[in-house]
Scaffold this active site. Structure first.
Site, PDB file in Angstrom:
ATOM      1  N   GLY A 275       0.820  -1.207   0.000  1.00 28.20           N
ATOM      2  CA  GLY A 275       0.000   0.000   0.000  1.00 28.20           C
ATOM      3  C   GLY A 275       0.847   1.248   0.000  1.00 28.20           C
ATOM      4  O   GLY A 275       1.928   1.292  -0.606  1.00 28.20           O
ATOM      5  N   GLY A 280       1.572   2.387   5.683  1.00 21.38           N
ATOM      6  CA  GLY A 280       2.657   1.498   6.082  1.00 21.38           C
ATOM      7  C   GLY A 280       3.253   1.879   7.426  1.00 21.38           C
ATOM      8  O   GLY A 280       3.589   1.018   8.243  1.00 21.38           O
ATOM      9  N   GLU A 297       5.662  -3.152   1.261  1.00 23.65           N
ATOM     10  CA  GLU A 297       5.879  -2.727  -0.135  1.00 23.65           C
ATOM     11  C   GLU A 297       4.988  -1.513  -0.343  1.00 23.65           C
ATOM     12  O   GLU A 297       3.772  -1.639  -0.400  1.00 23.65           O
ATOM     13  CB  GLU A 297       5.546  -3.866  -1.100  1.00 23.65           C
ATOM     14  CG  GLU A 297       6.096  -3.643  -2.497  1.00 23.65           C
ATOM     15  CD  GLU A 297       5.209  -2.758  -3.359  1.00 23.65           C
ATOM     16  OE1 GLU A 297       5.462  -1.524  -3.364  1.00 23.65           O
ATOM     17  OE2 GLU A 297       4.284  -3.266  -3.983  1.00 23.65           O
TER      18      GLU A 297
END
Length: 595
Positions: A275, A280, A297
């Protein structure tokens, strides 16, 4: 006849037998997955109207996930937004299932993968159509990003997965020469995955395959923007699990919003997140409370570098695909184009010609090159990035066209756009666009382009093109990122033996490859006696308790005997070690202690 001739004949016969066995297809059962409700586009009256989502706010207040086709705004239905208590219950069920699945054989796990692979190959059109309806991408984009990548991943697991999960023997070094040393890979337990909407099929299968093959269970929270497709894809996994006799809760798919995701993070043994950097960071903060490992990621701003010694027409086609794949909604898509000034005009001309031929429209309603933008209001953000660049001196040199757009769906499209005269003061060259925009900037030297490529808070990937491969590799080696393609774009992702992930705001940790597979494991170091029970480990006499008076001198000699750089010094020290060990007289200190 030489004695080695029979060995050659046997080796040749063995190779022939291996080849003939490869020609015999494995026995793989078919599975039935009910797709009647997703195939019939007009199955119910409630699914026939145009959905108008509330602008400027999320759906979270509804406590249910509303699903619609971005390309047409046609309503698809809704799914529940799970509460934290419901999430914890689903994870508890997955944990029970994992204890059973952890004892499964690799043969059973491979059969699970073969069943999935067979279904995918036989139902490519269905899988791609569902992805297209839920995200707005074209069937070709779905095939490239959903089908091929997933099939490649499954094939890699089938051929190499078991090899990388078997105990791996390591060197024991000099001091532990009498030991056998190995690393074992045990399942962690329950893996949690929170995945993005842009590739709904592959983003579910990507963490699921690694987790399940390594003996874990996995609970996947699908995006609220791709829940309709995600819940259908879950049926495929359930059917394959049932076909191999696995517990049904080994894999679970849950729907909801931020609250659902936060509950998942607080319940599992590892979290994989795909995302944005902002979310994150929240994931990391929540995971820190539980002290669980995290793989993040978080997207990229990948550089696409074109040197002056390339075949321009060849690279131009790759560049346009790199920018427009899935309407630019690709975490590893090319977002910054740096072209040597000697070929800049030619490159811009070639790219503009291709982009002007691109038509965007509802993928299942006609033959279009590019589909819709998935997220509501994202087209407005893309236009704001373009406007900011225009205000600072950029120029639009090419735009694609629109086909017939459904009523209410106009805002879900953005024309493919080529800009020149861009620079790093523009938001378009700094922020992740996630759209079909090609900003092209000139450079003069290799040193300059390396500096430009590294001038980004992201560091996922890059692509470097040059007629001199050594030059391309030299440039790529200086770019601070996680994945590199030389004279190609995103080829590293199709090589599933390679890890995938980035640095800086693109996140950390890796999925795919050996590293991604083992990241789902408890990595356990094991040491054992090499010649047990004939030679058992025991403490040398000088350092047994109570420690002898010459204990340090013994250690000194032992260190030099093992690690000294001069062979004669090592031999001399070894003689001293033997003397210390053979000394039968107790030391003065030991005698004093005994008195």
């Amino acid at each position: 006849m030489p004695f080695w001739w029979p060995l050659i004949v046997l080796a040749f016969a063995y190779a022939i037998c291996r080849f003939l066995l490869m020609l015999i297809p494995p026995s793989v059962p078919s599975i039935n997955v009910d797709a009647s409700d997703v195939l019939d586009r007009n199955q119910a009256q409630e699914n026939s109207f145009i959905y108008i989502p509330p602008r400027g706010r999320t759906q979270q207040s509804d406590k249910r996930v509303q699903c619609y086709e971005p390309a047409t705004m046609k309503y698809l239905g809704f799914f529940p937004a799970l509460s934290p208590a419901e999430v914890k219950d689903r994870v508890a069920q997955a944990r029970k299932a994992q204890k059973i699945w952890a004892k499964s054989s690799f043969k059973q796990r491979r059969q699970f993968l073969r069943i999935l692979l067979k279904y995918i190959i036989e139902h490519q059109e269905l899988i791609c159509e569902i992805s297209s309806r839920d995200t707005g991408k074209t069937m070709v984009d779905a095939s490239l990003g959903e089908i091929m990548t997933t099939c490649e991943k499954i094939t890699w697991f089938l051929s190499e997965g078991e090899r990388w999960l078997k105990p791996e023997y390591r060197s024991s070094g000099r001091s532990m020469l009498h030991k056998k040393s190995k690393v074992e890979f045990h399942p962690l337990g329950v893996i949690g995955a929170i995945v993005s909407w842009n590739y709904p099929f592959h983003n579910i299968f990507n963490p699921m395959l690694a987790a399940v093959f390594s003996g874990n269970s996995v609970v996947i929270k699908v995006s609220e923007h791709a829940s309709w497709s995600g819940c259908f894809y879950f049926r495929i996994i359930q059917a394959a699990l049932a076909a191999v006799g696995a517990p049904e809760n080994v894999v679970d798919v849950i729907t909801g919003f931020a609250e659902t995701g936060e509950a998942l993070v607080s319940s599992v043994d590892k979290i994989i997140f795909v995302g944005s950097p902002g979310v994150g960071k929240r994931i990391m903060r929540n995971a820190s409370d539980m002290l669980i490992p995290v793989t993040l990621e978080l997207g990229g701003k990948d550089a696409f570098i074109v040197c002056e010694d390339v075949d321009v027409s060849h690279v131009a086609q790759i560049a346009v695909r790199a920018a427009l794949q899935s309407s630019g909604q690709n975490c590893a898509g090319a977002e910054r184009f740096y072209v040597h000034r000697d070929i800049h005009s030619s490159f811009v001309s070639q790219v503009s010609k291709i982009v002007k031929s691109v038509s965007a429209g509802p993928p299942l309603a006609g033959r279009y090159d590019m589909g819709a933008i998935c997220l509501q209001e994202h087209s407005d953000r893309l236009q704001n990035l373009v406007n900011d660049a225009l205000d600072k001196g950029a120029e639009i040199v090419a735009r694609g066209s629109f086909g017939h757009l459904a009523e209410g769906a106009v805002d879900q499209y953005f024309p493919p756009t080529v800009l020149v005269n861009v620079n790093h003061t523009m938001k378009l060259m700094q922020e992740e666009a996630f759209g079909p925009i090609m900003p092209i900037m000139k450079f003069s030297t290799d040193e300059e382009v390396v500096k430009l490529a590294n001038d980004s808070r992201y560091g996922l990937g890059c692509a470097v093109f040059s007629g001199n491969q050594r030059r391309a590799k030299e440039i790529a080696s200086q770019i601070h990122c996680g994945v590199v393609a030389i004279n190609d774009f995103a080829s590293t992702y199709m090589c599933q033996s390679l890890p995938f992930g980035g640095v800086k705001d693109s996140g950390f940790g890796r999925f795919a490859g050996v590293e991604g597979l083992r990241a789902c494991c408890l990595v356990k170091s094991v040491g054992e006696d090499r010649w047990w029970p004939y030679i058992k480990t025991k403490i040398p006499k000088p350092i047994q308790y109570p420690v002898a008076e010459n204990g340090f001198e013994f250690q000194e000699s032992l260190v030099e005997a093992l690690y000294g750089l001069n062979i004669w010094d090592r031999l001399r020290a070894l003689v001293n070690v033997v003397k210390f060990l053979s000394d039968q007289n107790p030391s003065a200190s030991n005698r004093r202690r005994n008195d």
